[in-house]
Enzyme design. Structure first.
Site, PDB file in Angstrom:
ATOM      1  N   ASP A 130      -1.280   6.478   6.483  1.00  0.00           N
ATOM      2  CA  ASP A 130      -2.401   5.662   6.014  1.00  0.00           C
ATOM      3  C   ASP A 130      -2.619   4.578   7.069  1.00  0.00           C
ATOM      4  O   ASP A 130      -1.819   3.660   7.197  1.00  0.00           O
ATOM      5  CB  ASP A 130      -2.059   5.048   4.649  1.00  0.00           C
ATOM      6  CG  ASP A 130      -3.128   4.066   4.167  1.00  0.00           C
ATOM      7  OD1 ASP A 130      -4.139   3.869   4.878  1.00  0.00           O
ATOM      8  OD2 ASP A 130      -2.942   3.502   3.070  1.00  0.00           O
ATOM      9  N   LYS A 178     -12.067  -1.607   6.376  1.00  0.00           N
ATOM     10  CA  LYS A 178     -11.207  -2.598   6.999  1.00  0.00           C
ATOM     11  C   LYS A 178     -11.568  -2.716   8.480  1.00  0.00           C
ATOM     12  O   LYS A 178     -11.940  -3.768   8.945  1.00  0.00           O
ATOM     13  CB  LYS A 178      -9.728  -2.222   6.848  1.00  0.00           C
ATOM     14  CG  LYS A 178      -9.278  -1.902   5.434  1.00  0.00           C
ATOM     15  CD  LYS A 178      -9.225  -3.121   4.554  1.00  0.00           C
ATOM     16  CE  LYS A 178      -9.011  -2.823   3.078  1.00  0.00           C
ATOM     17  NZ  LYS A 178      -7.786  -2.129   2.733  1.00  0.00           N
ATOM     18  N   TRP A 206       0.818  -1.225   0.000  1.00  0.00           N
ATOM     19  CA  TRP A 206       0.000   0.000   0.000  1.00  0.00           C
ATOM     20  C   TRP A 206       0.841   1.258   0.000  1.00  0.00           C
ATOM     21  O   TRP A 206       0.493   2.245  -0.668  1.00  0.00           O
ATOM     22  CB  TRP A 206      -1.007  -0.026   1.145  1.00  0.00           C
ATOM     23  CG  TRP A 206      -2.091  -1.029   0.889  1.00  0.00           C
ATOM     24  CD1 TRP A 206      -2.340  -2.176   1.597  1.00  0.00           C
ATOM     25  CD2 TRP A 206      -3.057  -0.998  -0.171  1.00  0.00           C
ATOM     26  NE1 TRP A 206      -3.395  -2.842   1.036  1.00  0.00           N
ATOM     27  CE2 TRP A 206      -3.851  -2.156  -0.041  1.00  0.00           C
ATOM     28  CE3 TRP A 206      -3.318  -0.120  -1.212  1.00  0.00           C
ATOM     29  CZ2 TRP A 206      -4.907  -2.442  -0.917  1.00  0.00           C
ATOM     30  CZ3 TRP A 206      -4.368  -0.401  -2.092  1.00  0.00           C
ATOM     31  CH2 TRP A 206      -5.139  -1.547  -1.942  1.00  0.00           C
TER      32      TRP A 206
HETATM   33  C1  LIG Z   1      -7.391  -1.421   1.560  1.00  0.00           C
HETATM   34  C2  LIG Z   1      -6.308  -0.437   1.728  1.00  0.00           C
HETATM   35  C3  LIG Z   1      -6.185   0.676   0.878  1.00  0.00           C
HETATM   36  C4  LIG Z   1      -7.097   0.886  -0.312  1.00  0.00           C
HETATM   37  O1  LIG Z   1      -8.365   1.261   0.085  1.00  0.00           O
HETATM   38  P1  LIG Z   1      -9.506   1.615  -0.982  1.00  0.00           P
HETATM   39  O2  LIG Z   1     -10.565   2.210  -0.105  1.00  0.00           O
HETATM   40  O3  LIG Z   1      -9.908   0.357  -1.646  1.00  0.00           O
HETATM   41  O4  LIG Z   1      -8.943   2.614  -1.921  1.00  0.00           O
HETATM   42  C5  LIG Z   1      -5.167   1.562   1.133  1.00  0.00           C
HETATM   43  N1  LIG Z   1      -4.322   1.406   2.157  1.00  0.00           N
HETATM   44  C6  LIG Z   1      -4.410   0.361   3.004  1.00  0.00           C
HETATM   45  C7  LIG Z   1      -3.447   0.238   4.125  1.00  0.00           C
HETATM   46  C8  LIG Z   1      -5.415  -0.589   2.811  1.00  0.00           C
HETATM   47  O5  LIG Z   1      -5.504  -1.638   3.650  1.00  0.00           O
END
Ligand SMILES: *Cc1c(COP(=O)(O)O)cnc(C)c1O
Length: 365
Positions: A175, A199, A103
């Site tokens: 993030d 998540k 990511w």
């Molecule tokens: C799932 C995830 C993303 C992407 O998320 P989307 O909402 O599908 O764009 C980005 N960063 C991390 C750490 C993730 O687990």
């Protein structure tokens, strides 16, 4: 109703059962309102209360200082990969990226479309199984960077920062998509921390951004309005129609955390207990199970592992499924299995998986 199974999916992922039940109970008519949250105007007093309460609960849970704004945005975490440099990376400056997994790698490559980006550390050589040391970071960080970016929990590799990297005065951007609200944090260490909800804290559709006021106000004037943190913040995240239902379910999740779990400290205690159950089985298996991440940075949220004997994989997945343990297949870039054990995964679910793993080991050693 069909009996629920334990869902170890990485995302969209398990939600607390009381949240699903409340959403179901009130779906056709919100109490005192008489229509569904799916039908209500975002300009109504009721929806304003929903979004205000969601923010208030989040502020309480995470102890967010007053000089931070909270935004509810669309476009997923992936839109933030571009929106952050659009807003915070002016020409003539560059941004530092710490690449610890899939990511952060993706975030960096998206940021490159918007401005100058430096990779200060990259763990790809060992397929992202560890973190940089503080010394490695110190040697490479740019003290004049517009910001320093990292991914606190790499969902695919199961590598998690136990504490924030030290980046001096440079705004730290995080993030936190796959760990958001899993433990108490000192928000004042961050310039911005953000997460898609699907998540660890809600359904797909909403991304929560917590950003220091001075950074929010730094948005340039020439952006499309919905891509400007400043304009979205000035409009209370409602420059246009927000993802009403996702924000409503996020509100229910925050209520569940406050009232049923008993706050974020309790959540953290539970998360540590859950992860220990699985890592203990892995560590005590004499090499039958092998974890992906190195011990000092193993994730409490996503546990990628494999069997030393790869021929057992299909059997493991099939038998687990028959036991009501689903979505345990690993990401193709890591292989094997991945158990995502987010906030909403009950202790009983993890215990059942740990028991199954031990039993499977006994039968196949
Ligand atoms: C799932 C995830 C993303 C992407 O998320 P989307 O909402 O599908 O764009 C980005 N960063 C991390 C750490 C993730 O687990």
């Amino acid at each position: 109703m069909q009996e629920r199974v334990y869902n170890f999916s990485a995302g969209p992922a398990v939600l607390p059962l009381p949240v699903l039940e409340e959403a179901q109970r009130d779906l056709v008519a919100l109490p005192g309102v008489g229509i569904s949250v799916l039908e209500i105007s975002h300009r109504s007093k009721t929806f304003q209360m929903i979004i205000d309460e969601a923010e208030a609960n989040l502020r309480k849970l995470m102890n967010i200082p007053d000089n931070y704004k909270v935004l509810f945005l669309q476009g997923g975490a992936s839109l933030q990969f571009g929106m952050l440099p659009m807003n915070l990376l002016p020409a003539g400056k560059s941004a530092d990226y710490i690449v610890t997994g899939t990511w952060s790698k993706k975030a960096m490559s998206e940021a490159k479309t918007q401005g100058n980006v430096r990779c200060v550390w990259n763990g790809s050589e060992t397929n992202f199984d560890h973190l940089p040391t503080p010394e490695e970071l110190q040697a490479n960080l740019d003290p004049n960077a517009a910001y320093a970016y990292y991914t606190s929990n790499e969902t695919i590799q199961g590598v998690q920062f136990p504490t924030e990297p030290e980046v001096g005065e440079v705004p730290l951007i995080c993030d936190a998509s796959s760990e958001f609200m899993y433990k108490p944090l000192d928000i004042s260490k961050y310039g911005c921390i953000y997460a898609c909800a699907q998540k660890n804290c809600g359904p797909a559709g909403v991304t929560i951004v917590i950003m220091r006021e001075d950074l929010v106000n730094a948005s340039p004037d020439n952006l499309v309005s919905v891509l400007s943190y400043k304009k979205m913040s000035d409009a209370g995240s409602m420059l246009n129609t927000p993802p009403c239902f996702a924000i409503y379910v996020f509100l229910l999740v925050t209520e569940w955390m406050l009232k049923t779990v008993g706050g974020i400290d309790k959540m953290y205690e539970l998360n540590k207990r859950k992860a220990a159950l699985l890592y203990d089985v892995i560590d005590q298996s004499n090499g039958f199970y092998v974890g992906h991440a190195r011990k000092e940075c193993r994730s409490l949220m996503n546990v990628p592992f494999r069997t030393a004997n790869a021929e057992l994989e299909q059997k493991f997945l099939e038998e687990a499924k028959n036991e009501g343990l689903i979505s345990l297949g690993g990401h193709r870039s890591v292989g094997g299995f991945r158990a995502s054990i987010y906030n909403a995964m009950p202790l009983e679910g993890v215990q059942k998986l740990a028991d199954f793993m031990e039993d499977f080991h006994r039968r196949n050693d």
